[in-house]
Motif scaffolding. Structure first.
Motif, PDB file in Angstrom:
ATOM      1  N   GLY A  54       0.813  -1.214   0.000  1.00  0.00           N
ATOM      2  CA  GLY A  54       0.000   0.000   0.000  1.00  0.00           C
ATOM      3  C   GLY A  54       0.844   1.261   0.000  1.00  0.00           C
ATOM      4  N   PHE A  55       1.870   1.288   0.840  1.00  0.00           N
ATOM      5  CA  PHE A  55       2.681   2.502   0.956  1.00  0.00           C
ATOM      6  C   PHE A  55       3.722   2.618  -0.156  1.00  0.00           C
ATOM      7  CE2 PHE A  55       0.667   2.609   5.058  1.00  0.00           C
ATOM      8  CZ  PHE A  55       0.491   3.972   5.265  1.00  0.00           C
ATOM      9  N   LEU A  56       4.135   1.495  -0.746  1.00  0.00           N
ATOM     10  CA  LEU A  56       5.017   1.571  -1.922  1.00  0.00           C
ATOM     11  C   LEU A  56       4.257   2.134  -3.125  1.00  0.00           C
ATOM     12  CD1 LEU A  56       7.100  -1.746  -1.733  1.00  0.00           C
ATOM     13  CD2 LEU A  56       7.919   0.595  -1.375  1.00  0.00           C
ATOM     14  N   ILE A  57       3.025   1.661  -3.315  1.00  0.00           N
ATOM     15  CA  ILE A  57       2.180   2.181  -4.402  1.00  0.00           C
ATOM     16  C   ILE A  57       1.877   3.652  -4.166  1.00  0.00           C
ATOM     17  CG2 ILE A  57      -0.107   2.014  -5.477  1.00  0.00           C
ATOM     18  CD1 ILE A  57       0.037  -1.032  -4.857  1.00  0.00           C
ATOM     19  N   SER A  58       1.631   4.000  -2.920  1.00  0.00           N
ATOM     20  CA  SER A  58       1.366   5.400  -2.570  1.00  0.00           C
ATOM     21  C   SER A  58       2.578   6.277  -2.852  1.00  0.00           C
ATOM     22  CB  SER A  58       0.985   5.508  -1.090  1.00  0.00           C
ATOM     23  OG  SER A  58       0.846   6.852  -0.704  1.00  0.00           O
ATOM     24  N   LEU A  59       3.767   5.764  -2.551  1.00  0.00           N
ATOM     25  CA  LEU A  59       5.006   6.515  -2.812  1.00  0.00           C
ATOM     26  C   LEU A  59       5.158   6.795  -4.306  1.00  0.00           C
ATOM     27  CD1 LEU A  59       7.675   7.701  -1.738  1.00  0.00           C
ATOM     28  CD2 LEU A  59       8.698   5.427  -2.039  1.00  0.00           C
ATOM     29  N   LEU A  60       4.838   5.802  -5.131  1.00  0.00           N
ATOM     30  CA  LEU A  60       4.916   5.980  -6.582  1.00  0.00           C
ATOM     31  C   LEU A  60       3.935   7.058  -7.030  1.00  0.00           C
ATOM     32  CD1 LEU A  60       5.818   5.154  -9.432  1.00  0.00           C
ATOM     33  CD2 LEU A  60       4.058   3.357  -9.366  1.00  0.00           C
ATOM     34  N   GLY A  61       2.675   6.969  -6.563  1.00  0.00           N
ATOM     35  CA  GLY A  61       1.667   7.945  -6.953  1.00  0.00           C
ATOM     36  C   GLY A  61       2.008   9.354  -6.511  1.00  0.00           C
ATOM     37  N   THR A  62       2.470   9.499  -5.262  1.00  0.00           N
ATOM     38  CA  THR A  62       2.833  10.814  -4.733  1.00  0.00           C
ATOM     39  C   THR A  62       4.012  11.403  -5.494  1.00  0.00           C
ATOM     40  OG1 THR A  62       2.120  10.050  -2.544  1.00  0.00           O
ATOM     41  CG2 THR A  62       3.403  12.079  -2.618  1.00  0.00           C
ATOM     42  N   THR A  63       4.996  10.567  -5.823  1.00  0.00           N
ATOM     43  CA  THR A  63       6.163  11.035  -6.582  1.00  0.00           C
ATOM     44  C   THR A  63       5.763  11.510  -7.976  1.00  0.00           C
ATOM     45  OG1 THR A  63       7.585   9.475  -5.401  1.00  0.00           O
ATOM     46  CG2 THR A  63       8.452  10.388  -7.444  1.00  0.00           C
ATOM     47  N   LEU A  64       4.826  10.783  -8.614  1.00  0.00           N
ATOM     48  CA  LEU A  64       4.372  11.158  -9.954  1.00  0.00           C
ATOM     49  C   LEU A  64       3.658  12.512  -9.944  1.00  0.00           C
ATOM     50  CD1 LEU A  64       3.076   7.702 -11.236  1.00  0.00           C
ATOM     51  CD2 LEU A  64       4.943   9.033 -12.228  1.00  0.00           C
ATOM     52  N   VAL A  65       2.950  12.796  -8.856  1.00  0.00           N
ATOM     53  CA  VAL A  65       2.240  14.083  -8.757  1.00  0.00           C
ATOM     54  C   VAL A  65       3.216  15.213  -8.463  1.00  0.00           C
ATOM     55  CG1 VAL A  65       0.538  15.409  -7.453  1.00  0.00           C
ATOM     56  CG2 VAL A  65       0.069  13.030  -8.035  1.00  0.00           C
ATOM     57  N   PHE A  66       4.074  15.036  -7.465  1.00  0.00           N
ATOM     58  CA  PHE A  66       4.903  16.148  -6.990  1.00  0.00           C
ATOM     59  C   PHE A  66       6.259  16.247  -7.683  1.00  0.00           C
ATOM     60  CE2 PHE A  66       1.691  15.739  -3.757  1.00  0.00           C
ATOM     61  CZ  PHE A  66       1.367  17.069  -3.514  1.00  0.00           C
ATOM     62  N   SER A  67       6.473  15.404  -8.708  1.00  0.00           N
ATOM     63  CA  SER A  67       7.626  15.608  -9.573  1.00  0.00           C
ATOM     64  C   SER A  67       7.303  16.639 -10.652  1.00  0.00           C
ATOM     65  CB  SER A  67       8.044  14.290 -10.228  1.00  0.00           C
ATOM     66  OG  SER A  67       6.991  13.778 -11.028  1.00  0.00           O
ATOM     67  N   LEU A  68       6.014  17.011 -10.758  1.00  0.00           N
ATOM     68  CA  LEU A  68       5.579  18.025 -11.707  1.00  0.00           C
ATOM     69  C   LEU A  68       5.890  19.421 -11.178  1.00  0.00           C
ATOM     70  CD1 LEU A  68       2.103  16.450 -12.519  1.00  0.00           C
ATOM     71  CD2 LEU A  68       4.064  16.516 -14.069  1.00  0.00           C
ATOM     72  N   THR A  69       5.842  20.409 -12.063  1.00  0.00           N
ATOM     73  CA  THR A  69       6.095  21.794 -11.679  1.00  0.00           C
ATOM     74  C   THR A  69       4.777  22.492 -11.377  1.00  0.00           C
ATOM     75  OG1 THR A  69       8.039  21.863 -13.099  1.00  0.00           O
ATOM     76  CG2 THR A  69       7.129  23.980 -12.407  1.00  0.00           C
ATOM     77  N   PHE A  70       4.721  23.196 -10.255  1.00  0.00           N
ATOM     78  CA  PHE A  70       3.530  23.948  -9.864  1.00  0.00           C
ATOM     79  C   PHE A  70       3.899  25.431  -9.788  1.00  0.00           C
ATOM     80  CE2 PHE A  70       2.850  19.670  -8.388  1.00  0.00           C
ATOM     81  CZ  PHE A  70       1.499  19.439  -8.603  1.00  0.00           C
ATOM     82  N   CYS A  71       3.498  26.176 -10.816  1.00  0.00           N
ATOM     83  CA  CYS A  71       3.851  27.597 -10.857  1.00  0.00           C
ATOM     84  C   CYS A  71       2.642  28.492 -11.110  1.00  0.00           C
ATOM     85  CB  CYS A  71       4.898  27.856 -11.947  1.00  0.00           C
ATOM     86  SG  CYS A  71       6.544  27.294 -11.484  1.00  0.00           S
ATOM     87  N   GLY A  72       1.461  27.921 -11.189  1.00  0.00           N
ATOM     88  CA  GLY A  72       0.271  28.727 -11.441  1.00  0.00           C
ATOM     89  C   GLY A  72      -0.566  28.879 -10.197  1.00  0.00           C
ATOM     90  N   SER A  73      -1.834  28.526 -10.315  1.00  0.00           N
ATOM     91  CA  SER A  73      -2.749  28.622  -9.178  1.00  0.00           C
ATOM     92  C   SER A  73      -2.383  27.591  -8.116  1.00  0.00           C
ATOM     93  CB  SER A  73      -4.185  28.383  -9.660  1.00  0.00           C
ATOM     94  OG  SER A  73      -5.061  28.294  -8.555  1.00  0.00           O
ATOM     95  N   ASN A  74      -2.621  27.952  -6.860  1.00  0.00           N
ATOM     96  CA  ASN A  74      -2.378  27.015  -5.762  1.00  0.00           C
ATOM     97  C   ASN A  74      -3.669  26.666  -5.032  1.00  0.00           C
ATOM     98  OD1 ASN A  74      -2.870  29.436  -4.459  1.00  0.00           O
ATOM     99  ND2 ASN A  74      -1.370  29.057  -2.835  1.00  0.00           N
TER     100      ASN A  74
END
Length: 317
Positions: free
Chosen positions: A150-170
């Motif tokens: 569960g937590f390994l799959i979660s780590l993959l999902g979280t990494t895929l989201v927060f490896s992106l760049t967030f520079c617009g709306s928050n």
């Protein structure tokens, strides 16, 4: 991850559009949260203290209740604070942590429900081999595997989201940091990330659900072969609670996660998300305690012991 993004915090819109109704929602969700905590704590305590419940079925129920407790702790306290607060911000790291732990416990719950389906199959369809198939060593290994996976799959999902760049709306159009509303804020092409997350969602939700359906196909076939009506009733009753939780949990989670985030609709999704973040954890202890005679008997015994201890302590004074 924080260095790759110019967003340092996220603002949770939550239920801000409802205005003064948020106070009513606070009272409702606070009551539900207290019921969830007390219900799961009672289930865990009863199973741990009553030796008659030291069986594989109740072991997995205890693990599930523990996971459900932490699952709600990740989401509901912050949601309750935000219902009374104007400042609904979460730091970048806190948002990532919330997604990680939420997904970790959510995936663990999905896998545990699959294992509980296998346990019912082994008990009803393979009763002579059940002590070997579901020995305490096997039960422990299955529980640990569910948690680690569960937590390994979660780590993959979280990494895929927060490896992106967030520079617009928050501004996250949700009451907690979830994958779909957060990934929509990314200032980058998200197709590959979303595809991998979608495939992960299919594996986590569809594969265990198919496994549960196959298990219950064999279970139904075995139960129909039982000659006595009482035997059939008892066999069905041990599976009914698990099936109710499976239908609600997998149904709501599939609606939200088995589709691209571009199809995310804030209002409808918030309502469905409330179902599996609040109603399902509330449903688990209620279903397993109200429908289960063994748990009801164990609760009565625990209350009676507590009453006798109190009576004896007062008597000695």
């Amino acid at each position: 991850m924080a260095n790759s993004s110019c967003v340092t915090e996220f603002f949770l819109l939550g239920f801000s559009s409802l205005g003064e109704l948020q106070l009513i929602l606070f009272v409702v969700f606070l009551c539900l949260y207290l019921i969830i905590l007390s219900g799961n704590i009672i289930i865990i305590s009863v199973i741990c203290l009553d030796h008659s419940l030291h069986t594989p079925m109740y072991f997995f129920l205890c693990v599930l209740s523990t996971s459900e407790t932490f699952y709600t702790i990740v989401i509901l306290p912050k949601m309750l604070i935000n219902l009374l607060s104007v400042l609904r911000t979460l730091s970048f790291v806190s948002c990532a942590s919330q997604i990680y732990f939420f997904l970790g416990f959510a995936v663990t719950n999905c896998l545990l429900l699959g294992v509980m389906g296998y346990d019912r199959y082994a008990a009803i369809c393979q009763p002579l081999h059940y002590p070997i198939l579901m020995s305490w060593r096997v039960c422990g290994q299955l529980a640990v595997t569910c948690i680690i996976s569960g937590f390994l799959i979660s780590l993959l999902g979280t990494t895929l989201v927060f490896s992106l760049t967030f520079c617009g709306s928050n501004k996250v159009n949700h009451y907690f940091c979830d994958i779909s509303p957060v990934i929509r804020l990314a200032y980058a092409e998200t197709y590959i990330n979303e595809l991998v997350i979608f495939i992960g969602g299919v594996l986590v939700l569809v594969v265990p659900l198919i496994f549960i359906c196959i298990s219950y196909g064999f279970i139904t076939s075995a139960i129909l072969k039982i000659s006595s009506a009482e035997g059939k009733r008892k066999a069905f009753s041990t599976c009914a609670s698990h099936l109710i939780v499976v239908i609600v949990h997998y149904g709501c989670a599939s609606f939200v996660y088995l589709r691209p985030s571009a199809k995310y609709t804030s209002g409808k999704d918030r309502l469905v998300t409330v179902t599996y973040t609040v109603i399902t954890p509330l449903l688990n202890p209620m279903v397993y305690s109200l429908r289960n005679k063994d748990v009801q008997l164990a609760i009565r015994k625990m209350i009676e012991k507590a009453r006798l201890r109190f009576y004896n302590s007062v008597k000695t004074l």
